[in-house]
Design a protein around this motif. Structure first.
Motif, mmCIF file in Angstrom:
data_model
loop_
_atom_site.group_PDB
_atom_site.id
_atom_site.type_symbol
_atom_site.label_atom_id
_atom_site.label_comp_id
_atom_site.label_asym_id
_atom_site.label_seq_id
_atom_site.Cartn_x
_atom_site.Cartn_y
_atom_site.Cartn_z
ATOM 1 N N MET A 1 0.806 -1.213 0.000
ATOM 2 C CA MET A 1 0.000 0.000 0.000
ATOM 3 C C MET A 1 0.836 1.258 0.000
ATOM 4 O O MET A 1 0.298 2.361 0.026
ATOM 5 C CB MET A 1 -0.905 0.006 1.236
ATOM 6 N N THR B 1 -2.706 -12.525 -1.288
ATOM 7 C CA THR B 1 -2.884 -11.074 -1.220
ATOM 8 C C THR B 1 -2.522 -10.533 0.150
ATOM 9 O O THR B 1 -2.576 -9.342 0.385
ATOM 10 C CB THR B 1 -4.335 -10.704 -1.536
ATOM 11 N N ILE C 1 -8.170 1.980 -14.035
ATOM 12 C CA ILE C 1 -7.432 2.962 -13.233
ATOM 13 C C ILE C 1 -8.455 3.928 -12.653
ATOM 14 O O ILE C 1 -9.268 4.503 -13.389
ATOM 15 C CB ILE C 1 -6.407 3.751 -14.065
ATOM 16 N N THR C 2 -8.416 4.108 -11.338
ATOM 17 C CA THR C 2 -9.292 5.076 -10.687
ATOM 18 C C THR C 2 -8.449 6.042 -9.872
ATOM 19 O O THR C 2 -7.411 5.670 -9.324
ATOM 20 C CB THR C 2 -10.315 4.387 -9.760
ATOM 21 N N SER D 1 -8.124 9.196 -6.786
ATOM 22 C CA SER D 1 -8.630 9.407 -5.427
ATOM 23 C C SER D 1 -9.936 10.179 -5.432
ATOM 24 O O SER D 1 -10.655 10.190 -4.431
ATOM 25 C CB SER D 1 -7.583 10.145 -4.585
ATOM 26 N N SER E 1 -12.780 7.240 -13.186
ATOM 27 C CA SER E 1 -12.182 6.125 -13.928
ATOM 28 C C SER E 1 -11.573 6.652 -15.218
ATOM 29 O O SER E 1 -12.258 7.329 -15.995
ATOM 30 C CB SER E 1 -13.245 5.061 -14.254
ATOM 31 N N ARG F 1 -5.705 6.071 -7.145
ATOM 32 C CA ARG F 1 -6.097 5.201 -6.037
ATOM 33 C C ARG F 1 -5.787 3.740 -6.337
ATOM 34 O O ARG F 1 -5.323 2.999 -5.462
ATOM 35 C CB ARG F 1 -7.586 5.367 -5.738
ATOM 36 N N GLU F 2 -6.014 3.315 -7.593
ATOM 37 C CA GLU F 2 -5.753 1.915 -7.926
ATOM 38 C C GLU F 2 -5.487 1.777 -9.419
ATOM 39 O O GLU F 2 -6.156 2.381 -10.247
ATOM 40 C CB GLU F 2 -6.942 1.033 -7.527
ATOM 41 N N ARG G 1 -4.944 -1.404 -12.190
ATOM 42 C CA ARG G 1 -4.996 -2.847 -12.409
ATOM 43 C C ARG G 1 -4.660 -3.169 -13.864
ATOM 44 O O ARG G 1 -5.012 -2.407 -14.772
ATOM 45 C CB ARG G 1 -6.375 -3.416 -12.072
ATOM 46 N N VAL H 1 -1.680 -5.149 -9.463
ATOM 47 C CA VAL H 1 -2.478 -4.048 -8.918
ATOM 48 C C VAL H 1 -1.537 -3.146 -8.130
ATOM 49 O O VAL H 1 -0.695 -3.623 -7.370
ATOM 50 C CB VAL H 1 -3.634 -4.560 -8.024
ATOM 51 N N ARG I 1 -1.513 0.628 -5.830
ATOM 52 C CA ARG I 1 -2.436 1.542 -5.149
ATOM 53 C C ARG I 1 -1.709 2.771 -4.615
ATOM 54 O O ARG I 1 -0.540 2.708 -4.268
ATOM 55 C CB ARG I 1 -3.145 0.824 -3.995
ATOM 56 N N HIS I 2 -2.464 3.870 -4.576
ATOM 57 C CA HIS I 2 -2.014 5.110 -3.941
ATOM 58 C C HIS I 2 -0.720 5.643 -4.540
ATOM 59 O O HIS I 2 0.266 5.852 -3.830
ATOM 60 C CB HIS I 2 -1.875 4.910 -2.425
#
Length: 333
Positions: A12, A26, A105-106, A108, A112, A157-158, A160, A281, A283-284
Motif C-alpha cells: 500500500m 494477497t 485505473i481510478t 482518489s 475512472s 487510487r488503484e 490494475r 495491482v 495503489r495510492h
C-alpha cells in the motif's frame, strides 16, 4: 511453454512489493520468503517464484493547446504519464516483457480513466537488460500513457492490469566463434535453437571511418542474448565496445569495434523461454498537485510622497522607532 498464471501482491506504499508464485497470496504477512524457498526445494516441478518491488519513478500530467495561423484552436493535449521501476528477485532470469494491458485505473476523486487509450497497449517485446542495477538490485522499467484526469485528484487510487513476461527456460549457454576469421562474411545457424540464423561480417563505412564488426540475428532472439564478449588468442578478455545497433522488422544488428581475426567471440544466451501473463495491482500512486502559495518576501514596503524622501540623510534606526505609525516598513513574521 506457458506455465500457470502468476499473481502479484502489491503493498500500500509508494514502494509497491509484488510476490509471484503458484501459492501467492494477497496478504503480505503470509508471503514468507523462507516458505517460498522450501516449497521450491520440496516441489521442483512448481513454477519458479519471482519477487518484484514496484517503485513509482515518474508521474507527470501534461496539458496544452495549440492554434492554427488564424488563432483558431487546432488540438488539445491532456496526457498522464506513469512509470515504475521494477526491482526483481527470481530463480529464472526475466528476459523481456510485452503486452502491458491496463484493465482499470481510478483516481482518489473516484474518476475512472480511459484505459483503452493506453498508447502502449500492444507494445512489442522490451528486453530486460541483465546488467541494469539500482542500488545493487536488478530492475526493468514499465510505463504507460493515458488521458489526464478531468477532476482534481491527489493520487491514482488503484491501477490494475496484466503484463506478459518472458522467462528463461533451462541453463545459460554460450556460442563460441573461434577464430572469428572462420565466420567473417558467413551465415550460420544454431541447430539446438531451432536453427536460429546468424551472421558475422565487416561493415565498410564512410571515408576516414573505421571498419566495424556487424553481428546479426533474428529479432526474436534479442531477449535471449545476455552478453557478447571477445577474447584474444591467449584467452584474455578484450575491452571491445559496442558501437551501435540497427534493426528491421525481423532482424537485429549489433556493431562492435574491429578485433583481430584470430580472436574469439563468445555469445552468452538462453536457448528458449516461456511466457507468463502476470496480473498486477498498484495503489495510492501520488499525482503532481500545485504547491500551496507561500510568501517569498522578508519585508513589505509602501511608497511615500516625494517631498518626504531624503536620499542624502536616511533615517537612523532610532528615528524609525520614534516615528511609530509614520514608518511604512513592516517586518513579516
Amino acid at each position: 511453454m506457458e506455465r500457470s498464471v502468476l499473481a502479484w501482491t502489491i503493498g500500500m506504499t509508494c514502494g509497491l512489493v509484488a510476490s509471484i508464485g503458484q501459492a501467492a497470496t494477497t496478504d503480505e504477512e503470509n508471503a514468507s520468503p523462507e516458505a517460498a524457498v522450501n516449497a521450491v526445494d520440496a516441489a521442483p516441478d512448481d513454477p519458479p517464484r519471482i519477487r518484484l518491488t514496484l517503485v513509482p519513478n515518474q508521474v507527470s500530467v501534461n496539458r496544452s493547446v495549440s492554434f492554427n495561423e488564424h488563432g483558431q484552436l487546432r488540438n488539445q493535449n491532456h496526457q498522464l504519464s506513469v512509470g515504475f521501476r521494477c526491482l526483481y528477485e527470481t530463480d529464472d532470469q526475466p528476459l523481456s516483457y510485452s503486452k502491458l494491458v491496463l484493465t482499470s485505473i481510478t483516481t482518489s476523486a473516484g474518476e475512472s480513466l480511459d484505459v483503452n487509450s493506453n498508447q502502449h497497449h500492444h507494445r512489442s517485446n522490451q528486453t530486460i537488460q541483465a546488467n541494469r542495477r539500482h542500488q545493487g538490485k536488478p530492475f526493468f522499467n514499465i510505463y504507460f500513457n493515458l488521458p489526464a484526469p478531468r477532476f482534481p485528484a491527489e493520487s491514482l487510487r488503484e491501477i490494475r492490469g496484466t503484463v506478459t513476461m518472458q522467462l528463461s527456460e533451462g541453463p545459460e549457454r554460450v556460442i563460441r566463434l573461434s577464430p572469428i576469421s572462420k565466420y567473417l562474411g558467413k551465415r550460420f545457424k544454431v541447430i539446438d535453437m531451432d536453427d536460429t540464423p546468424m551472421s558475422l561480417r565487416l561493415q565498410e563505412r564512410g571515408e576516414n571511418m573505421p571498419v566495424q564488426l556487424e553481428f546479426s540475428h533474428p529479432r526474436a532472439a534479442q531477449s535471449l542474448i545476455r552478453d557478447i564478449s571477445f577474447y584474444d588468442a591467449r584467452g584474455v578478455k578484450l575491452e571491445i565496445r559496442q558501437r551501435g545497433s540497427g534493426s528491421s522488422n525481423d532482424e537485429m544488428r549489433r556493431y562492435f569495434e574491429l578485433v583481430d581475426d584470430k580472436s574469439t567471440m563468445v555469445v552468452r544466451l538462453f536457448r528458449q523461454t516461456r511466457e507468463a501473463t502476470v496480473p498486477f495491482v498498484a495503489r495510492h500512486v501520488p499525482l503532481p498537485v500545485p504547491e500551496p502559495a507561500e510568501e517569498q518576501f522578508d519585508f513589505a514596503l509602501e511608497t511615500e510622497p516625494v517631498e518626504m524622501a531624503n536620499a542624502d540623510f536616511p533615517a537612523a534606526e532610532d528615528d524609525l522607532e520614534a516615528a511609530g505609525e509614520d514608518a511604512h516598513i513592516i517586518i513579516l513574521e
